[in-house]
Design a protein around this motif. Structure first.
Motif, mmCIF file in Angstrom:
data_model
loop_
_atom_site.group_PDB
_atom_site.id
_atom_site.type_symbol
_atom_site.label_atom_id
_atom_site.label_comp_id
_atom_site.label_asym_id
_atom_site.label_seq_id
_atom_site.Cartn_x
_atom_site.Cartn_y
_atom_site.Cartn_z
ATOM 1 N N SER A 193 0.878 -1.280 0.042
ATOM 2 C CA SER A 193 -0.126 -0.084 -0.104
ATOM 3 C C SER A 193 1.016 1.160 0.125
ATOM 4 O O SER A 193 0.695 2.248 -0.690
ATOM 5 C CB SER A 193 -0.990 -0.120 1.210
ATOM 6 O OG SER A 193 -0.199 0.310 2.404
ATOM 7 N N PHE A 240 0.771 4.214 -2.909
ATOM 8 C CA PHE A 240 0.480 5.552 -2.447
ATOM 9 C C PHE A 240 1.558 6.438 -3.141
ATOM 10 O O PHE A 240 1.329 7.619 -3.462
ATOM 11 C CB PHE A 240 0.481 5.914 -0.820
ATOM 12 C CG PHE A 240 -0.641 5.457 -0.362
ATOM 13 C CD1 PHE A 240 -2.062 5.553 -0.997
ATOM 14 C CD2 PHE A 240 -0.783 4.714 0.888
ATOM 15 C CE1 PHE A 240 -3.242 5.029 -0.328
ATOM 16 C CE2 PHE A 240 -1.962 4.314 1.611
ATOM 17 C CZ PHE A 240 -3.156 4.392 1.096
ATOM 18 N N ALA A 256 0.944 6.848 -6.880
ATOM 19 C CA ALA A 256 -0.086 7.813 -6.874
ATOM 20 C C ALA A 256 0.359 9.179 -7.034
ATOM 21 O O ALA A 256 -0.035 10.201 -7.542
ATOM 22 C CB ALA A 256 -1.323 7.444 -5.911
ATOM 23 N N PHE A 257 1.313 9.220 -5.939
ATOM 24 C CA PHE A 257 1.726 10.748 -5.573
ATOM 25 C C PHE A 257 2.461 11.148 -6.781
ATOM 26 O O PHE A 257 2.478 12.213 -7.236
ATOM 27 C CB PHE A 257 2.721 10.737 -4.383
ATOM 28 C CG PHE A 257 3.301 11.983 -4.081
ATOM 29 C CD1 PHE A 257 2.596 13.235 -3.729
ATOM 30 C CD2 PHE A 257 4.669 12.058 -4.478
ATOM 31 C CE1 PHE A 257 3.433 14.367 -3.305
ATOM 32 C CE2 PHE A 257 5.450 13.140 -4.167
ATOM 33 C CZ PHE A 257 4.576 14.196 -3.774
ATOM 34 N N ASN A 304 0.380 12.195 -9.650
ATOM 35 C CA ASN A 304 -0.290 13.428 -9.374
ATOM 36 C C ASN A 304 0.703 14.744 -9.311
ATOM 37 O O ASN A 304 0.437 15.700 -9.890
ATOM 38 C CB ASN A 304 -1.009 13.397 -7.962
ATOM 39 C CG ASN A 304 -1.907 14.663 -7.907
ATOM 40 O OD1 ASN A 304 -2.301 15.186 -8.900
ATOM 41 N ND2 ASN A 304 -2.335 14.817 -6.671
ATOM 42 N N SER A 327 -4.249 8.673 -10.708
ATOM 43 C CA SER A 327 -3.609 8.889 -9.299
ATOM 44 C C SER A 327 -4.836 8.411 -8.073
ATOM 45 O O SER A 327 -4.473 8.095 -7.103
ATOM 46 C CB SER A 327 -3.193 10.162 -8.926
ATOM 47 O OG SER A 327 -4.105 11.003 -9.239
ATOM 48 N N THR A 328 -6.068 8.724 -8.655
ATOM 49 C CA THR A 328 -7.124 8.346 -7.541
ATOM 50 C C THR A 328 -7.297 7.180 -7.487
ATOM 51 O O THR A 328 -7.666 6.388 -6.402
ATOM 52 C CB THR A 328 -8.535 9.262 -8.111
ATOM 53 O OG1 THR A 328 -8.161 10.732 -8.051
ATOM 54 C CG2 THR A 328 -9.449 9.115 -6.891
ATOM 55 N N ASN A 329 -7.577 6.409 -8.704
ATOM 56 C CA ASN A 329 -7.680 4.807 -8.685
ATOM 57 C C ASN A 329 -6.513 4.068 -8.044
ATOM 58 O O ASN A 329 -6.921 3.147 -7.370
ATOM 59 C CB ASN A 329 -7.890 4.378 -10.109
ATOM 60 C CG ASN A 329 -9.376 4.927 -10.852
ATOM 61 O OD1 ASN A 329 -10.161 5.060 -9.940
ATOM 62 N ND2 ASN A 329 -9.236 5.113 -11.813
ATOM 63 N N MET A 341 -4.559 5.401 -5.753
ATOM 64 C CA MET A 341 -4.833 5.636 -4.207
ATOM 65 C C MET A 341 -6.045 4.891 -3.696
ATOM 66 O O MET A 341 -5.770 4.199 -2.427
ATOM 67 C CB MET A 341 -5.330 6.977 -4.201
ATOM 68 C CG MET A 341 -5.127 7.518 -2.620
ATOM 69 S SD MET A 341 -5.735 9.079 -2.401
ATOM 70 C CE MET A 341 -7.146 9.383 -2.864
ATOM 71 N N LEU A 342 -7.085 4.656 -4.270
ATOM 72 C CA LEU A 342 -8.277 3.735 -3.899
ATOM 73 C C LEU A 342 -7.797 2.430 -3.489
ATOM 74 O O LEU A 342 -8.214 1.572 -2.622
ATOM 75 C CB LEU A 342 -9.344 3.947 -4.614
ATOM 76 C CG LEU A 342 -9.993 5.201 -4.508
ATOM 77 C CD1 LEU A 342 -11.319 5.539 -5.412
ATOM 78 C CD2 LEU A 342 -10.826 5.512 -3.080
ATOM 79 N N GLY A 390 -4.624 1.431 -3.254
ATOM 80 C CA GLY A 390 -3.726 1.479 -1.919
ATOM 81 C C GLY A 390 -4.525 1.299 -0.507
ATOM 82 O O GLY A 390 -4.080 0.744 0.264
ATOM 83 N N LEU A 391 -5.752 2.071 -0.588
ATOM 84 C CA LEU A 391 -6.582 2.210 0.666
ATOM 85 C C LEU A 391 -7.124 0.962 0.998
ATOM 86 O O LEU A 391 -7.225 0.101 2.087
ATOM 87 C CB LEU A 391 -7.595 3.240 0.480
ATOM 88 C CG LEU A 391 -7.084 4.651 0.663
ATOM 89 C CD1 LEU A 391 -8.201 5.681 0.384
ATOM 90 C CD2 LEU A 391 -6.502 4.813 2.303
#
Length: 58
Positions: free
Chosen positions: A6, A10, A13-14, A17, A29-31, A33-34, A36-37
């Motif tokens: 994860s 992240f 994704a960073f 972005n 990047s949002t996908n 990040m999700l 990773g969450l």
């Protein structure tokens, strides 16, 4: 192990972005990040904690 995965997601994704890299609709990047969450939630639920031996205690 899942917490490391994860953290890597992240970080990717960073980078996407921060560098303003244009990607297709799947790898935004949002996908990432999700995802990773979701992996972090699995880690907190105890899925990646390793094997437990359930033998007979003496």
């Amino acid at each position: 192990m899942l917490s490391i995965v994860s953290a890597v997601l992240f970080f990717i994704a960073f980078l996407i972005n921060a560098a303003d890299i244009s990607t297709n609709d799947t790898f935004t990047s949002t996908n990432i990040m999700l995802i990773g969450l979701a992996v972090l939630a699995l880690h907190l639920a105890g899925l990646g904690s390793g094997w437990r031996v359930r033998g007979r205690r003496r």
